[in-house]
Every structure is written in C-alpha cells, then in structure tokens.
Write a protein that holds these residues in place. Structure first.
Motif, mmCIF file in Angstrom:
data_model
loop_
_atom_site.group_PDB
_atom_site.id
_atom_site.type_symbol
_atom_site.label_atom_id
_atom_site.label_comp_id
_atom_site.label_asym_id
_atom_site.label_seq_id
_atom_site.Cartn_x
_atom_site.Cartn_y
_atom_site.Cartn_z
ATOM 1 N N HIS A 94 0.656 -1.459 0.241
ATOM 2 C CA HIS A 94 0.075 -0.331 -0.157
ATOM 3 C C HIS A 94 1.107 1.453 0.125
ATOM 4 O O HIS A 94 0.963 1.755 -0.537
ATOM 5 N N GLU A 95 1.781 1.200 1.086
ATOM 6 C CA GLU A 95 2.789 2.772 0.991
ATOM 7 C C GLU A 95 3.429 2.723 0.190
ATOM 8 O O GLU A 95 3.838 3.805 -0.315
ATOM 9 N N TYR A 96 4.040 1.802 -0.414
ATOM 10 C CA TYR A 96 4.913 2.082 -1.751
ATOM 11 C C TYR A 96 3.937 2.490 -3.007
ATOM 12 O O TYR A 96 4.208 3.258 -3.875
ATOM 13 N N GLY A 97 2.921 2.005 -3.224
ATOM 14 C CA GLY A 97 1.685 2.399 -4.467
ATOM 15 C C GLY A 97 1.896 3.637 -3.720
ATOM 16 O O GLY A 97 1.483 4.726 -4.835
ATOM 17 N N VAL A 98 1.220 4.284 -2.782
ATOM 18 C CA VAL A 98 0.685 5.272 -2.914
ATOM 19 C C VAL A 98 1.787 6.261 -3.078
ATOM 20 O O VAL A 98 1.154 6.830 -3.948
ATOM 21 N N ALA A 99 2.780 5.862 -2.656
ATOM 22 C CA ALA A 99 4.319 6.678 -3.299
ATOM 23 C C ALA A 99 4.766 6.889 -4.468
ATOM 24 O O ALA A 99 5.562 7.666 -5.162
ATOM 25 N N GLY A 100 3.976 6.184 -5.197
ATOM 26 C CA GLY A 100 4.240 5.773 -6.761
ATOM 27 C C GLY A 100 5.171 5.666 -7.425
ATOM 28 O O GLY A 100 5.473 4.923 -8.450
ATOM 29 N N ILE A 101 6.170 4.226 -6.856
ATOM 30 C CA ILE A 101 7.038 4.114 -6.949
ATOM 31 C C ILE A 101 6.134 2.544 -8.111
ATOM 32 O O ILE A 101 5.999 2.123 -8.194
ATOM 33 N N PRO A 102 7.538 2.513 -9.606
ATOM 34 C CA PRO A 102 6.256 2.180 -10.376
ATOM 35 C C PRO A 102 6.587 0.753 -10.692
ATOM 36 O O PRO A 102 5.609 0.321 -10.609
ATOM 37 N N ARG A 103 7.253 -0.329 -9.434
ATOM 38 C CA ARG A 103 7.082 -1.730 -9.403
ATOM 39 C C ARG A 103 7.550 -2.338 -8.612
ATOM 40 O O ARG A 103 8.674 -1.446 -7.547
ATOM 41 N N TYR A 104 7.061 -3.430 -7.436
ATOM 42 C CA TYR A 104 7.070 -4.045 -6.874
ATOM 43 C C TYR A 104 7.021 -5.645 -6.762
ATOM 44 O O TYR A 104 6.130 -5.962 -7.380
ATOM 45 N N TRP A 105 8.429 -5.732 -6.554
ATOM 46 C CA TRP A 105 8.003 -7.700 -6.617
ATOM 47 C C TRP A 105 8.070 -7.805 -4.693
ATOM 48 O O TRP A 105 9.157 -7.488 -4.207
ATOM 49 N N LEU A 106 8.068 -9.011 -5.500
ATOM 50 C CA LEU A 106 7.286 -9.373 -3.447
ATOM 51 C C LEU A 106 8.089 -11.341 -4.038
ATOM 52 O O LEU A 106 7.745 -11.855 -4.701
ATOM 53 N N VAL A 107 9.141 -11.564 -2.941
ATOM 54 C CA VAL A 107 9.713 -13.067 -3.296
ATOM 55 C C VAL A 107 9.594 -13.580 -2.114
ATOM 56 O O VAL A 107 9.530 -13.401 -1.250
ATOM 57 N N GLU A 108 8.568 -14.198 -2.321
ATOM 58 C CA GLU A 108 8.065 -15.713 -1.009
ATOM 59 C C GLU A 108 8.805 -17.031 -1.393
ATOM 60 O O GLU A 108 8.267 -18.050 -2.568
ATOM 61 N N PRO A 109 9.567 -17.630 -0.654
ATOM 62 C CA PRO A 109 10.954 -18.580 -0.397
ATOM 63 C C PRO A 109 9.970 -19.591 0.052
ATOM 64 O O PRO A 109 10.459 -20.972 -1.517
ATOM 65 N N ARG A 110 8.779 -19.908 0.575
ATOM 66 C CA ARG A 110 8.263 -21.027 0.655
ATOM 67 C C ARG A 110 7.713 -21.037 -0.395
ATOM 68 O O ARG A 110 7.511 -22.686 -0.642
ATOM 69 N N LYS A 111 7.447 -20.644 -1.007
ATOM 70 C CA LYS A 111 6.142 -20.629 -2.241
ATOM 71 C C LYS A 111 7.398 -20.850 -3.885
ATOM 72 O O LYS A 111 7.275 -21.471 -5.116
ATOM 73 N N GLN A 112 8.518 -20.350 -3.668
ATOM 74 C CA GLN A 112 9.223 -20.272 -4.753
ATOM 75 C C GLN A 112 8.885 -19.258 -5.586
ATOM 76 O O GLN A 112 8.773 -19.979 -6.902
ATOM 77 N N THR A 113 7.980 -18.287 -5.940
ATOM 78 C CA THR A 113 7.421 -17.808 -6.462
ATOM 79 C C THR A 113 7.800 -15.768 -5.898
ATOM 80 O O THR A 113 8.132 -15.916 -5.174
ATOM 81 N N VAL A 114 7.642 -15.471 -7.310
ATOM 82 C CA VAL A 114 8.091 -13.778 -7.490
ATOM 83 C C VAL A 114 6.722 -13.133 -8.277
ATOM 84 O O VAL A 114 6.601 -13.393 -8.871
ATOM 85 N N THR A 115 5.907 -12.157 -6.913
ATOM 86 C CA THR A 115 4.686 -11.564 -7.915
ATOM 87 C C THR A 115 5.229 -9.973 -8.312
ATOM 88 O O THR A 115 5.870 -9.475 -7.622
#
Length: 183
Positions: A125-146
C-alpha cells in the motif's frame, strides 16, 4: 543497559531518530510516525536477496543502481528499507537519510514468515501510494516472484512467476531472470 533515545511523548518517529538506535540485530522502519521493529532476516532470506541482486546488477544499464540497505521515504512520516531496490544512480549522489520515491524504479521484498503482512499489505500500500513504479514480492516458501506494477494509487498484479519460469521484461530495464536462480 540504557534505553535508546526516543521522540518526546506524543511526537512521531523520524528518520533522524533512527540514528540513535542501537545496532542490536533488529531492523527498524517507520510507518506513519510509529516505529516498526523486526528481527534481522535469516540466512536464507539474505541469500535469496543477494542472488537476485547479482542477477539484476549484471543486467542493469549505466545510470541505474541496484542496491540494498538504503531506506525509502514512502511519505514524510514513513520510512522503509526494502530488501533490494533499483534507483537512478544520481539520486545516491545527493545523499540524505533516504531515497525519494521518485528516484526509485523498483523495490523488492523477500517475504518473511514472521512479518509477511508488512510486505504483502502495508508496504504494498505505502509503496503504491508513493508512486514507486514496480514492486516485486519474492516468496521463498512458495518459490514465487509476484510482479506488481503501479496503477492509480496502488498496484496491479502483472505476473506470478514460479521457479520453472524465466521472466523477460523491459522495465525497469531489459532483463532476463531465470527465477530458479534466486532460490
């Protein structure tokens, strides 16, 4: 043991207040003037962040910097330290206690089980409101990148990548990312 310096009663925490906190194995961030404290990331978390940093750094063009351990002021009263970021290199030359959101092209968080809500909800939420163009979530347990891209005042999910995928993009720069290489 003395307690760390704190703002006066009723005063909000600021980035400057963080300088007086001890090096005690905790990570400190600020949300809306309130101090957030988390245990320092574990070894696997650090290894994943470092592998991803090396992959991004090898492909980043001149003028862009892939970094760690630098805070971003999401807004005047909030300060977060992403696991990785990509920013305009000239922003680093200006100095200061934190990067401005306008200088940051990508933030990456490696999701920790102990504070997943902070990465998945609060920081998103905060990065989005700040206008940062891209946000990646790396989830080690699922071995995914969103992969999230800025849309309006928040983010929209543009891809969920598994370890079997190779991510190809032109944003924030031309990149080929074999996802398995970070896990």
């Amino acid at each position: 043991m003395t307690s760390p310096a704190r703002p006066g009663s009723g005063d909000a925490w600021t980035v400057d207040d963080l300088q007086d906190l001890p090096e005690d194995g905790q990570d400190y961030e600020i949300f809306d003037g309130s101090l957030l404290v988390s245990p320092h990331a574990d070894v696997r978390h650090g290894a994943i962040a470092n592998r991803l940093r090396r992959l991004l750094d090898r492909q980043a063009p001149p003028g862009l910097f892939v970094g760690q351990d630098v805070g971003v002021s999401a807004k005047r009263s909030s300060y977060f330290v992403p696991d990785l970021f990509v920013a305009h290199e000239d922003a680093l030359e200006r100095g200061g206690p934190a990067l401005a959101p306008a200088d940051v092209l990508l933030v990456v968080e490696v999701v920790s089980p102990g504070n997943a809500g902070r990465d998945l909800v609060l920081k998103r939420h905060e990065y989005g409101v700040a206008g940062i163009p891209r946000y990646w979530l790396v989830e080690p347990r699922k071995q995914t990148v969103t992969v999230l891209e800025h849309a309006g005042a928040g983010y929209r999910e543009s891809a969920v990548l598994s370890a079997a995928d190779t991510y190809r993009t032109d944003t924030p720069f031309t990149l080929v990312l074999p996802v398995a290489d970070i896990f």
